[in-house]
Write an enzyme that holds these catalytic residues in place. Structure first.
Site, short mmCIF file in Angstrom:
data_model
loop_
_atom_site.label_atom_id
_atom_site.label_comp_id
_atom_site.label_asym_id
_atom_site.label_seq_id
_atom_site.Cartn_x
_atom_site.Cartn_y
_atom_site.Cartn_z
N ASP A 73 -4.37 -5.22 5.84
CA ASP A 73 -4.60 -6.01 4.63
C ASP A 73 -3.40 -6.93 4.40
O ASP A 73 -2.26 -6.48 4.37
CB ASP A 73 -4.80 -5.08 3.44
CG ASP A 73 -5.39 -5.79 2.24
OD1 ASP A 73 -5.91 -6.91 2.41
OD2 ASP A 73 -5.35 -5.22 1.13
N SER B 240 0.86 -1.19 0.00
CA SER B 240 0.00 0.00 0.00
C SER B 240 0.90 1.24 0.00
O SER B 240 1.74 1.38 -0.88
CB SER B 240 -0.94 -0.03 1.21
OG SER B 240 -1.84 1.07 1.18
N HIS C 223 -2.51 -1.22 -3.44
CA HIS C 223 -3.66 -0.33 -3.27
C HIS C 223 -3.48 0.88 -4.18
O HIS C 223 -2.54 1.66 -4.01
CB HIS C 223 -3.77 0.14 -1.82
CG HIS C 223 -4.00 -0.97 -0.84
ND1 HIS C 223 -3.81 -0.81 0.51
CD2 HIS C 223 -4.41 -2.26 -1.01
CE1 HIS C 223 -4.10 -1.95 1.12
NE2 HIS C 223 -4.45 -2.84 0.22
#
Length: 371
Positions: A309, A186, A213
């Protein structure tokens, strides 16, 4: 509680107002200054010492790239780039120079789009409190040195030094060898992924799949950029793409990537995010699918990023008999996702970014000598 102090730098009056309104809707944020070009922006950063800067890249007098170079050298500060999709190639250059992350630039009159952008901006601003600025500066300087070194090599070489690897003829692969390397990231992920993927050999004997992401519209340019820099074949995944050795599939922004075995082949499936998927493309969705489809032949890697995540995914890979790695705190721009993965207690090894490609190569059976 001390507020997050922000300076907004953008030559568009509309963008400054829109971004300020989004920021000031957060009770923990205070907008302390504005600038309309890079020169004024540097003065504001030096005088006001903000926690965060939102930055437009194309401005008069001094552009955002020059500002980033100066700020990261003399007054390291967290920077989030505000960019239109037409500037997506420039975004990745800004991330190389030390920007933390980016959000899409709001356009006039599109209320649904503005709501999505506001949520994305809020999430990334809140991540500033977990930011490892020293890691960003270290990464940016290492990349500058790597770029200089790359200029001294032949034009066909990759911009990062590769680990010494064995050929297939001198190092037969074991029967239970890895089939896929699955990497999730991310905040801070694009430069980290670039560093890792550019250090892997072109004849890499495993497939690589990536969930980063990122908003829809940016991942294709990201994949095309990496494809130019890396000896591997790198592309944005499309539904039905074959997952095969030497190929890197990057999940398209706004969607999840999962997998389906069809006889001797495995195909990528591009699906809409689930209601529980807070971050998209979902790292967990990808890793859980890898655990199910590839089982013990999976190597899962969790890099820098906010939130948790990937933690469910590494646990699933472990249960399936696969292997997992997590980025070390000292190099992670945000030590959120790796920390949560490590907290599961099943991560096989914690690895700094500068050694991650070597570790992957070693676990794939190609590295001849590791110290």
């Amino acid at each position: 509680m001390r507020k997050i102090r922000v300076v907004v730098i953008d030559d568009s009056a509309y963008s400054r107002r829109a971004i300020t309104k989004m920021l000031e809707s957060m009770p923990e944020v205070e907008v302390i200054g504005y600038a309309t070009d890079g020169e004024e922006g540097i003065r504001k950063i030096i005088d006001l010492k903000p926690d965060l800067v939102t930055l437009d890249l194309e401005m008069p007098r001094m552009d955002g790239f020059t500002l980033l170079r100066i700020v990261m050298e003399y007054s390291p500060t967290a920077v989030i780039v505000i960019s239109s999709r037409s500037e997506d190639e420039k975004v990745f250059r800004a991330l190389e120079l030390g920007a933390v992350d980016f959000v899409a630039k709001p356009t006039k009159g599109v209320s649904e789009e503005i709501l999505t952008i506001r949520e994305d901006l809020h999430r990334k601003v809140r991540g500033v409190i977990h930011l490892n600025l020293a890691g960003i500066v270290r990464r940016e300087r290492e990349q500058e040195r790597a770029s200089v070194a790359a200029g001294r090599r032949t034009s066909g070489s990759a911009p990062y030094a590769k680990a010494a690897v064995r050929t297939e003829s001198t190092a037969p692969r074991p029967a239970g060898r890895l089939e896929v390397v699955a990497i999730g990231a991310s905040t801070g992920g694009p430069p980290a992924l670039q560093r890792i993927l550019c250090a892997l050999p072109g004849a890499f004997p495993q497939a690589v799949v990536v969930s980063q992401h990122m908003p829809a519209g940016f991942t294709r340019t990201f994949a095309e950029r990496l494809n130019r820099l890396s000896p591997l074949e790198i592309c944005e995944a499309a539904d039905g793409d074959e997952v095969r050795a030497g190929r890197v599939l990057i999940a398209p922004g706004g969607h999840n990537m999962v997998f389906e075995r069809q006889g001797s082949e495995v195909r990528a499936r591009i699906v809409k995010p689930g209601t529980d998927d807070r971050y998209v493309p979902s790292v967990d969705a990808m890793l859980l699918s890898c655990a199910e489809v590839f089982g013990p032949r999976t190597l899962g890697v969790v890099l820098t990023g906010m939130g948790n995540d990937g933690s469910k995914g590494v646990a699933a890979i472990n249960r399936a008999g696969g292997q997992t790695l997590a980025e070390a705190e000292e190099t992670a721009v945000v030590f959120g996702m790796p920390k949560e993965a490590i907290a599961t207690g099943v991560v096989d090894k914690i690895v700094s970014l500068d050694r991650m490609s070597r570790e992957i190569i070693q676990r794939c059976g190609l590295l001849s000598d590791v110290d």
